[in-house]
Every structure is written in C-alpha cells, then in structure tokens.
Design an enzyme around this catalytic site. Structure first.
Site: not given
Length: 378
Positions: A13-15, A356, A34, A79, A57
C-alpha cells in the site's frame, strides 16, 4: 542531495513510498510493482501519479529494468518463506522466485542502482535467500549494513521486529556505536532518541533464543507483551516511549467492540492494553479474525493497569475493543492522509496493514542510507 529515482518492488500500500518522501520530498518513484489487486487499489488511490505495474517481478527483463532508469531500489519481498510459524521452505518456496529473479538480473543492469533497502521478517538473516542476496551484493561491490529494528526503538508503542538491509555502492560514513550527538545532528529525527537505535544482527533481543523450538519462539514473539509497561526494556533503554493514547481515534465506530465471549474464552492468550500502555503487539493480517498472536485489544476502562478478569465474569460489552484500521495505521506511522478506497473492506484493510511496514523505521534507515556529510560523520 542528489536526485533520487526509486523503483519500489513489492510496494503493497506504499509504506516505502511514504517513508522515502518523508526524508526526500523531491524523490521520484519511477515505478511501483505488486501482484496484489487490493494493495494496488490502495496504492493507486494514494499515488495516482505513479506508474503502477500489477505483474510478477520475475517477468522483468534486464532491458525493461534499464528503461526505468532508477538509482534506488526499495523492496519488501514475500516473508512467508521465512516466518517462524510457516514451513520455512526458503528458496524452495515458489514465493521466493521473484526475489531470486531480481538478484539474477541485478548484476546485468547497464547501470547498477546506488542504493538498495530491503525489509523482511526476523529469520530472513539466516536463510539461503539471504546468503544469495549477500553473494550478489558483494559481486556488485555494494557495502552493506544489516539491522533488526522495532518501532519501539523510535519510541513508538508497537512491537514489530523486522530485518533490514542497507546496501550502497559507496562507503557508509558513520559509526552507529558512537554516541556523540554531533554525529546525529543532520538526521531528520530528534537526537534524543537516536541512541535507542543501536541494534544490529549481533545484538538480538533477549526474548529471541535460536535454540528454542520454532513454535515456542513464535509464541514468544506473538506475546512479547502482556503488560504495556513490562516489555523487554533493554531494546529501548534510551528512548522515551509514547503511550497508546496518542494513536487512538476520538470516536471509534461501534463495530470495534470485542464480544464478551471472545474475552472470556481467550483471556489467557490475548494481549490486553490500555491507553496508558507503552506497547502493543505486532498487528498481523489476521487481526480480528483470530485472537492469539494477531494484535492487541484495548481495555476501554480508565485505568493505568491491565484489568484482570476471571473466566466466570461477564465483562461489559464496551469494556474492550479492537484497534481500528486507522489506529493500526497510526501505530505503523502512516501519515494522516493515507486513505482507502470505499470498496476496500475493513477486513481487507487489516490484512493490507498487517502485510505492511512501519513508515518511521524505514524513514530512519533511508536517512542513514542517504547521508553525504562526510565531514561530520567520519
């Protein structure tokens, strides 16, 4: 400061975006990538001017990356292959494929990015993926520094221990072991809290013992705090921790209250805090869906200590409530202007926030990465 052109991989979300802009407002995100449709909806809602690419990616070629002309990479690879409560399949996990692909193309770029910042869970530092990362960075002549940091190191009342790697095609002109205030004057963070950020991979928290079974360690991590004032204080001896009250909404919605049967059933395992507490446990993507190890519950009574209730008591329906998505975002230091599209449900907001990172922690690390005043720091 030089012009920064950042490529944001696994952008969520852009952290990372918020963190970079806090330190370097003139920086440009050349592209954000993403595969999550919901995360991309939130990202596009907050950063409509950024080129957002919803693709894996592993689909990027060297030629495609060269065209983006970036000099910084910000990334939070998946993760799940490294979490202690997961299968820990590491490089054998399909979700690691995109990260390994990026490492394979990095040395082939016509111009290597000067800066790289990577975030992941604690445990990544002992993985085969980490070994591959270090091998690639060494081959590309990057200098590296590694950290295990929690928001509590910056005085924020939330435990979220994470691994970070800083890589730079230049020397790091500072020494984190020094405690001379002059060294830190150029940082955009109050000098008084800097000594609390002396945490590296060589100085793990006392609650983290690699000899313990993984399930037990996971339980320790999820239950770092049973009382907001009794957390492992060694990680923040030099930091004045804020209280949770500063991060709360004045008028939380009615649907935030926790059913009394949940409190009674999970009293022994759920983390209960008050507005006076100086810690809350890590909020995960499953917050409100499961009771144990997904995040703290707020005791609404005006008390400075945790209220002890027995399993045969019937707590008032408004005694306990969940933290709202806005409050979770506040504890993760997202700016007030973060917003979600209306079609993103409350459950989805918790999930996206749980996946995030803490914006202030990343901002601090970016400030270290971009330091250029050699006269002060050498």
């Amino acid at each position: 400061m030089e012009d920064i052109r950042a490529l944001e991989l696994y952008c969520g979300i852009g952290g990372m975006h918020f963190a970079l802009k806090k330190i370097c407002p003139s920086a440009k995100i050349v592209a954000a990538v993403d595969i999550s449709p919901n995360a991309n909806k939130v990202y596009a809602h907050n950063f409509p001017q950024v080129k957002l690419m919803e693709k894996g990616i592993e689909g990027f070629s060297v030629k495609m990356l060269d065209k983006l002309n970036f000099n910084m990479v910000l990334m939070s690879p998946p993760c799940q292959p490294f979490t202690r409560i997961g299968l820990q399949k590491d490089v054998a996990d399909p979700r690691t494929k995109s990260f390994l692909h990026f490492l394979s193309v990095l040395p082939k770029l016509s111009k290597l990015p000067k800066y790289i910042l990577l975030e992941n869970v604690k445990g990544f530092e002992t993985s085969e993926a980490h070994k591959e990362l270090v091998k690639t960075l060494n081959a590309c002549k990057y200098n590296q520094q590694e950290f295990l940091l929690s928001p509590r190191h910056l005085g924020i009342p939330n435990s979220r221990l994470r691994y970070f790697m800083l890589a730079k095609r230049d020397k790091f002109h500072y020494n984190l072991s020094k405690q001379n205030n002059q060294i830190w004057e150029c940082l955009p963070i109050p000098v008084s809290i800097i000594p609390g950020v002396q945490q590296s991979l060589l100085e793990l928290e006392t609650t983290e013992n690699s000899s313990e079974p993984s399930a037990k360690r996971a339980k320790l991590e999820s239950k770092e705090v049973q009382n907001g004032t009794e957390h492992n204080q060694s990680e923040c001896d030099s930091v004045e921790l804020q209280t949770i009250e500063a991060f709360l909404e004045p008028n939380p919605p009615e649907d935030s209250f926790v059913p009394s049967k949940i409190i009674q059933r999970y009293l022994g395992v759920v983390d209960i805090v008050t507005k006076y507490s100086t810690n809350s446990t890590c909020f995960t993507k499953s917050y409100t869906q499961y009771a144990e190890g997904t995040g703290s519950i707020l005791n609404m009574k005006n008390t400075k200590s945790k209220t002890h209730i027995s399993s045969n008591m019937e707590p008032n329906i408004k005694d306990f409530r969940y933290f709202t998505p806005t409050e979770v975002a506040n504890l993760m230091c997202f700016p007030k202007h973060l917003s979600f599209p209306e079609e993103i449900s409350k459950k989805q907001r918790y999930k996206l926030l749980g996946n995030s990172l803490n914006v202030n922690v990343v901002s601090y690390l970016i400030s270290l990465l971009l330091l250029v005043n050699k006269e002060i720091l050498t």
